[in-house]
Design an enzyme around this catalytic site. Structure first.
Site, PDB file in Angstrom:
ATOM      1  N   HIS A   1     -25.008 -23.513  -6.969  1.00 45.41           N
ATOM      2  CA  HIS A   1     -24.710 -23.697  -8.406  1.00 45.41           C
ATOM      3  C   HIS A   1     -25.705 -24.665  -9.051  1.00 45.41           C
ATOM      4  O   HIS A   1     -26.078 -24.486 -10.216  1.00 45.41           O
ATOM      5  CB  HIS A   1     -23.303 -24.269  -8.600  1.00 45.41           C
ATOM      6  CG  HIS A   1     -22.207 -23.245  -8.664  1.00 45.41           C
ATOM      7  ND1 HIS A   1     -22.139 -22.269  -9.642  1.00 45.41           N
ATOM      8  CD2 HIS A   1     -21.110 -23.055  -7.890  1.00 45.41           C
ATOM      9  CE1 HIS A   1     -21.044 -21.531  -9.460  1.00 45.41           C
ATOM     10  NE2 HIS A   1     -20.396 -21.982  -8.394  1.00 45.41           N
TER      11      HIS A   1
ATOM     12  N   HIS B   1     -22.390 -22.729  -1.255  1.00 49.22           N
ATOM     13  CA  HIS B   1     -22.028 -22.106  -2.541  1.00 49.22           C
ATOM     14  C   HIS B   1     -22.173 -23.125  -3.681  1.00 49.22           C
ATOM     15  O   HIS B   1     -22.712 -22.802  -4.742  1.00 49.22           O
ATOM     16  CB  HIS B   1     -20.587 -21.575  -2.426  1.00 49.22           C
ATOM     17  CG  HIS B   1     -19.975 -21.043  -3.680  1.00 49.22           C
ATOM     18  ND1 HIS B   1     -19.568 -19.724  -3.826  1.00 49.22           N
ATOM     19  CD2 HIS B   1     -19.647 -21.647  -4.853  1.00 49.22           C
ATOM     20  CE1 HIS B   1     -19.050 -19.555  -5.038  1.00 49.22           C
ATOM     21  NE2 HIS B   1     -19.067 -20.712  -5.685  1.00 49.22           N
ATOM     22  N   GLU B   2     -21.720 -24.362  -3.440  1.00 51.28           N
ATOM     23  CA  GLU B   2     -21.788 -25.400  -4.484  1.00 51.28           C
ATOM     24  C   GLU B   2     -23.234 -25.823  -4.766  1.00 51.28           C
ATOM     25  O   GLU B   2     -23.627 -25.984  -5.930  1.00 51.28           O
ATOM     26  CB  GLU B   2     -20.949 -26.624  -4.110  1.00 51.28           C
ATOM     27  CG  GLU B   2     -19.473 -26.380  -3.853  1.00 51.28           C
ATOM     28  CD  GLU B   2     -18.795 -25.516  -4.886  1.00 51.28           C
ATOM     29  OE1 GLU B   2     -19.252 -25.493  -6.042  1.00 51.28           O
ATOM     30  OE2 GLU B   2     -17.825 -24.831  -4.531  1.00 51.28           O
TER      31      GLU B   2
ATOM     32  N   GLY C   1     -13.927 -26.051  -4.199  1.00 55.25           N
ATOM     33  CA  GLY C   1     -15.181 -26.710  -4.553  1.00 55.25           C
ATOM     34  C   GLY C   1     -15.425 -26.564  -6.041  1.00 55.25           C
ATOM     35  O   GLY C   1     -14.821 -25.713  -6.698  1.00 55.25           O
TER      36      GLY C   1
ATOM     37  N   GLN D   1     -20.555 -26.025 -13.700  1.00 55.87           N
ATOM     38  CA  GLN D   1     -19.388 -25.196 -14.033  1.00 55.87           C
ATOM     39  C   GLN D   1     -18.541 -25.811 -15.137  1.00 55.87           C
ATOM     40  O   GLN D   1     -17.725 -25.116 -15.751  1.00 55.87           O
ATOM     41  CB  GLN D   1     -18.516 -24.960 -12.789  1.00 55.87           C
ATOM     42  CG  GLN D   1     -19.197 -24.081 -11.742  1.00 55.87           C
ATOM     43  CD  GLN D   1     -18.310 -23.824 -10.546  1.00 55.87           C
ATOM     44  OE1 GLN D   1     -18.234 -24.634  -9.643  1.00 55.87           O
ATOM     45  NE2 GLN D   1     -17.603 -22.705 -10.545  1.00 55.87           N
TER      46      GLN D   1
ATOM     47  N   CYS E   1     -15.385 -17.382  -6.971  1.00 53.70           N
ATOM     48  CA  CYS E   1     -15.950 -18.467  -7.771  1.00 53.70           C
ATOM     49  C   CYS E   1     -15.074 -18.681  -8.988  1.00 53.70           C
ATOM     50  O   CYS E   1     -14.666 -17.711  -9.637  1.00 53.70           O
ATOM     51  CB  CYS E   1     -17.377 -18.121  -8.203  1.00 53.70           C
ATOM     52  SG  CYS E   1     -18.177 -19.440  -9.132  1.00 53.70           S
ATOM     53  N   LEU E   2     -14.789 -19.948  -9.286  1.00 51.04           N
ATOM     54  CA  LEU E   2     -13.939 -20.248 -10.442  1.00 51.04           C
ATOM     55  C   LEU E   2     -14.605 -19.819 -11.741  1.00 51.04           C
ATOM     56  O   LEU E   2     -13.923 -19.623 -12.751  1.00 51.04           O
ATOM     57  CB  LEU E   2     -13.609 -21.744 -10.471  1.00 51.04           C
ATOM     58  CG  LEU E   2     -12.728 -22.234  -9.310  1.00 51.04           C
ATOM     59  CD1 LEU E   2     -12.633 -23.755  -9.324  1.00 51.04           C
ATOM     60  CD2 LEU E   2     -11.341 -21.596  -9.353  1.00 51.04           C
TER      61      LEU E   2
HETATM   62  O1  GNR Z   1     -12.459 -21.981  -4.843  1.00 54.74           O
HETATM   63  C1  GNR Z   1     -13.426 -21.422  -4.334  1.00 54.74           C
HETATM   64  N1  GNR Z   1     -13.263 -20.669  -3.218  1.00 54.74           N
HETATM   65  C2  GNR Z   1     -14.331 -20.206  -2.452  1.00 54.74           C
HETATM   66  C3  GNR Z   1     -14.040 -19.258  -1.467  1.00 54.74           C
HETATM   67  C4  GNR Z   1     -15.051 -18.776  -0.660  1.00 54.74           C
HETATM   68  C5  GNR Z   1     -16.330 -19.235  -0.811  1.00 54.74           C
HETATM   69  C6  GNR Z   1     -16.627 -20.166  -1.791  1.00 54.74           C
HETATM   70  C7  GNR Z   1     -15.628 -20.648  -2.608  1.00 54.74           C
HETATM   71  S1  GNR Z   1     -16.008 -21.842  -3.804  1.00 54.74           S
HETATM   72  C8  GNR Z   1     -14.763 -21.544  -4.983  1.00 54.74           C
HETATM   73  C9  GNR Z   1     -14.782 -22.580  -6.092  1.00 54.74           C
HETATM   74  C10 GNR Z   1     -16.071 -22.471  -6.853  1.00 54.74           C
HETATM   75  O2  GNR Z   1     -16.330 -21.604  -7.636  1.00 54.74           O
HETATM   76  N2  GNR Z   1     -16.970 -23.378  -6.600  1.00 54.74           N
HETATM   77  O3  GNR Z   1     -18.165 -23.314  -7.215  1.00 54.74           O
HETATM   78 NI    NI Z   2     -18.528 -21.236  -7.669  1.00 52.63          NI
END
Ligand code: GNR
Ligand code: NI
Length: 173
Positions: free
Chosen positions: A141, A137-138, A45, A50, A95-96
């Site tokens: 953000h 999660h997205e 995601g 980001q 999270c990236l």
């Molecule tokens: O790549 C991602 N893996 C992930 C693993 C578990 C829960 C959420 C994520 S999202 C993350 C990519 C990211 O930072 N998206 O904002």
């Molecule tokens: Ni993230």
């Protein structure tokens, strides 16, 4: 075109993003850039803040290529959780924008999400499992919220300090 991913702490990752009003070609190009950036990372995601764009836009694809699933890139403008289950689920999240740091986060197991697709059509779908975790999660953000905000302050502080060091080391390299 691939875009650089911001690393926490960064003030742009704490902002409330603005709803998208008109779907322009510029926004569609942005969505394609985000998918390219996400797949390249690789991640499941990515949210516009980001890459430093404070618009309510996320992309995701949680299809498990290992299990032979076909890719399913989703582009969501103005996504909203409209219903969530009482049942909860715990996932080890990453999270990236917080590289190499992982922690368990509890969230609703099943969520209904509404969004506008790239053609401006209103969509609604139920997500479960990793898809549900990822879409929440997205959307977080877009409200300036990171998964570490769910952790105890000490653990959050430890991770933030590591990221400050990582950014300093990267700036020197
Ligand atoms: O790549 C991602 N893996 C992930 C693993 C578990 C829960 C959420 C994520 S999202 C993350 C990519 C990211 O930072 N998206 O904002
Ligand atoms: Ni993230």
């Amino acid at each position: 075109m691939k875009r650089p991913i911001l690393i926490h702490p960064d003030p742009r990752l704490k902002k409330i993003c603005a709803p998208v009003s008109d779907l322009s070609d510029k926004l569609r190009v942005l969505a394609d850039d985000m998918l390219e950036t996400m797949y390249d990372a690789p991640g499941i995601g990515l949210a516009a803040p980001q890459i430093g764009v404070l618009d309510r836009l996320i992309v995701l694809d949680c299809a498990k290529a290992d299990d032979g699933e076909e890719p399913r890139p989703l582009v969501m403008f103005n996504p909203q959780v409209v219903a969530s289950s009482d049942e909860r689920n715990t996932y080890e999240e990453g999270c990236l924008s917080i590289p190499d740091q992982y922690a368990e986060v509890e969230r609703p197991k099943v969520v209904d999400v509404e969004w506008l697709d790239r053609d401006g059509n209103l969509k609604r779908e139920t997500f479960d499992g990793l898809w549900a975790t990822c879409v929440q999660h997205e959307i977080d953000h877009l409200d300036g919220k990171l998964f570490i905000d769910y952790l105890k302050p000490l653990k959050r502080q430890m991770i933030t300090r590591k990221m400050v060091k990582l950014k300093r080391d990267r700036a020197r390299a």
